[in-house]
Design a protein around this motif. Structure first.
Motif, PDB file in Angstrom:
ATOM      1  N   LEU A  92       0.835  -1.203   0.000  1.00  0.00           N
ATOM      2  CA  LEU A  92       0.000   0.000   0.000  1.00  0.00           C
ATOM      3  C   LEU A  92       0.864   1.245   0.000  1.00  0.00           C
ATOM      4  O   LEU A  92       1.953   1.258   0.586  1.00  0.00           O
ATOM      5  CB  LEU A  92      -0.885   0.020   1.250  1.00  0.00           C
ATOM      6  CG  LEU A  92      -1.946  -1.065   1.386  1.00  0.00           C
ATOM      7  CD1 LEU A  92      -2.427  -1.154   2.828  1.00  0.00           C
ATOM      8  CD2 LEU A  92      -3.115  -0.791   0.449  1.00  0.00           C
ATOM      9  N   THR A  93       0.384   2.298  -0.634  1.00  0.00           N
ATOM     10  CA  THR A  93       1.056   3.584  -0.485  1.00  0.00           C
ATOM     11  C   THR A  93       0.878   4.053   0.956  1.00  0.00           C
ATOM     12  O   THR A  93      -0.009   3.580   1.683  1.00  0.00           O
ATOM     13  CB  THR A  93       0.453   4.640  -1.420  1.00  0.00           C
ATOM     14  OG1 THR A  93      -0.924   4.862  -1.045  1.00  0.00           O
ATOM     15  CG2 THR A  93       0.514   4.200  -2.874  1.00  0.00           C
ATOM     16  N   ARG A  94       1.689   4.989   1.360  1.00  0.00           N
ATOM     17  CA  ARG A  94       1.551   5.524   2.718  1.00  0.00           C
ATOM     18  C   ARG A  94       0.173   6.144   2.920  1.00  0.00           C
ATOM     19  O   ARG A  94      -0.424   6.027   3.987  1.00  0.00           O
ATOM     20  CB  ARG A  94       2.645   6.556   2.988  1.00  0.00           C
ATOM     21  CG  ARG A  94       4.036   5.962   3.123  1.00  0.00           C
ATOM     22  CD  ARG A  94       5.049   7.032   3.467  1.00  0.00           C
ATOM     23  NE  ARG A  94       6.387   6.475   3.611  1.00  0.00           N
ATOM     24  CZ  ARG A  94       7.471   7.188   3.898  1.00  0.00           C
ATOM     25  NH1 ARG A  94       7.356   8.516   4.071  1.00  0.00           N
ATOM     26  NH2 ARG A  94       8.647   6.604   4.003  1.00  0.00           N
ATOM     27  N   ALA A  95      -0.314   6.815   1.878  1.00  0.00           N
ATOM     28  CA  ALA A  95      -1.627   7.465   1.985  1.00  0.00           C
ATOM     29  C   ALA A  95      -2.740   6.437   2.163  1.00  0.00           C
ATOM     30  O   ALA A  95      -3.648   6.607   2.987  1.00  0.00           O
ATOM     31  CB  ALA A  95      -1.889   8.320   0.749  1.00  0.00           C
ATOM     32  N   LYS A  96      -2.674   5.337   1.403  1.00  0.00           N
ATOM     33  CA  LYS A  96      -3.713   4.311   1.524  1.00  0.00           C
ATOM     34  C   LYS A  96      -3.607   3.575   2.858  1.00  0.00           C
ATOM     35  O   LYS A  96      -4.632   3.247   3.471  1.00  0.00           O
ATOM     36  CB  LYS A  96      -3.621   3.329   0.359  1.00  0.00           C
ATOM     37  CG  LYS A  96      -4.061   3.916  -0.968  1.00  0.00           C
ATOM     38  CD  LYS A  96      -3.987   2.895  -2.087  1.00  0.00           C
ATOM     39  CE  LYS A  96      -4.375   3.506  -3.409  1.00  0.00           C
ATOM     40  NZ  LYS A  96      -4.298   2.529  -4.518  1.00  0.00           N
ATOM     41  N   GLU A 101      -6.014   2.726   8.133  1.00  0.00           N
ATOM     42  CA  GLU A 101      -5.856   2.786   9.588  1.00  0.00           C
ATOM     43  C   GLU A 101      -6.880   3.736  10.197  1.00  0.00           C
ATOM     44  O   GLU A 101      -7.492   3.433  11.225  1.00  0.00           O
ATOM     45  CB  GLU A 101      -4.424   3.208   9.930  1.00  0.00           C
ATOM     46  CG  GLU A 101      -3.397   2.116   9.613  1.00  0.00           C
ATOM     47  CD  GLU A 101      -1.963   2.606   9.699  1.00  0.00           C
ATOM     48  OE1 GLU A 101      -1.751   3.820   9.923  1.00  0.00           O
ATOM     49  OE2 GLU A 101      -1.048   1.777   9.517  1.00  0.00           O
ATOM     50  N   ALA A 102      -7.093   4.893   9.549  1.00  0.00           N
ATOM     51  CA  ALA A 102      -8.055   5.864  10.068  1.00  0.00           C
ATOM     52  C   ALA A 102      -9.477   5.312  10.011  1.00  0.00           C
ATOM     53  O   ALA A 102     -10.265   5.475  10.950  1.00  0.00           O
ATOM     54  CB  ALA A 102      -7.958   7.168   9.275  1.00  0.00           C
ATOM     55  N   GLY A 134      -9.029   9.947   3.397  1.00  0.00           N
ATOM     56  CA  GLY A 134      -8.758   9.098   2.255  1.00  0.00           C
ATOM     57  C   GLY A 134      -9.971   8.571   1.527  1.00  0.00           C
ATOM     58  O   GLY A 134      -9.842   7.822   0.555  1.00  0.00           O
ATOM     59  N   ILE A 135     -11.170   8.941   1.971  1.00  0.00           N
ATOM     60  CA  ILE A 135     -12.400   8.489   1.318  1.00  0.00           C
ATOM     61  C   ILE A 135     -12.981   9.664   0.541  1.00  0.00           C
ATOM     62  O   ILE A 135     -13.608  10.549   1.110  1.00  0.00           O
ATOM     63  CB  ILE A 135     -13.434   7.963   2.333  1.00  0.00           C
ATOM     64  CG1 ILE A 135     -12.808   6.921   3.245  1.00  0.00           C
ATOM     65  CG2 ILE A 135     -14.640   7.395   1.602  1.00  0.00           C
ATOM     66  CD1 ILE A 135     -12.281   5.697   2.550  1.00  0.00           C
TER      67      ILE A 135
END
Length: 214
Positions: A92-96, A101-102, A134-135
């Motif tokens: 996964l990218t760091r952003a994903k 996680e969030a 991220g959504i």
């Protein structure tokens, strides 16, 4: 709220849409089978959509397979129980990774109830989902279409939908998101069915194997 739950529901909805939208009927006639493609709901379903953001079908499938291998029963709890090293090694990218996680934390703490959300009106559900890191609209719309069976959602930002619309309607370029979203108003209350028809057209007529591409 009407929802797509099985192939019979989809067949009825395709029939009803094509009766009121002759242009969509012409597209459906050359697109072959219109796939239902329902997915699991809950955290697993949302995680699969997040993994697939802005990457190819093959890359998304490989990453999600690694996630499922590490966490066969994929829930918010089991995902957060993975070690940081395991999560970092999934591809996964760091952003994903941060987004999952969030979202998992929100599910754990009760601020995001995906089961309840599935039964909410689409606009309400999209607003609640996009409040989380991220959504974005595409992720929320695709999740609600395929994991909750919402029938009147149209992810106009999807690149494959825009390409299919351009080809099917004889446009010189892909329509802008806001233009396609406005056109999709003509396909209410079956916009998610229209999207499925256009994806089938993209795969069959344009000779490409696709999943929704954000």
């Amino acid at each position: 709220m009407q929802r797509l739950r099985n192939a019979a529901d989809l067949d009825t909805a395709v029939h009803n849409l094509c009766k009121t939208a002759p242009a969509m009927a012409r597209i459906a006639a050359v697109s072959g089978e219109i796939p239902l493609r329902l997915r699991p709901g809950g955290f697993e379903g949302l995680a699969e959509v997040v993994v697939g953001q802005l990457i190819s079908k093959q890359a998304a499938a490989a990453i999600f397979a690694r996630l499922k291998a590490a966490c066969p029963l994929l829930t918010a709890e089991t995902f957060l129980a993975l070690s940081p090293q395991t999560r970092a090694g999934l591809g996964l990218t760091r952003a994903k990774q941060a987004s999952l996680e969030a979202v998992a934390q929100a599910v754990m703490h009760g601020s995001l109830d995906l089961d309840r959300l599935a039964d909410q009106p689409s606009e309400t559900a999209i607003a609640e989902l996009t409040a989380h890191r991220g959504i974005g609209p595409w992720t929320a719309e695709v999740y609600l279409m395929f994991s909750a069976g919402h029938i009147d959602i149209f992810p106009a930002g999807d690149l494959a939908l825009r390409a299919a619309a351009a080809h099917a309607f004889g446009l010189a370029t892909r329509p802008e998101q806001k233009v396609l979203r406005a056109q999709a108003e003509d396909w209410r209350p079956y916009r998610a069915v229209a999207a499925r028809i256009l994806w089938a057209y993209y795969a069959t007529v344009m000779k490409k194997e696709v999943l929704p591409v954000g």
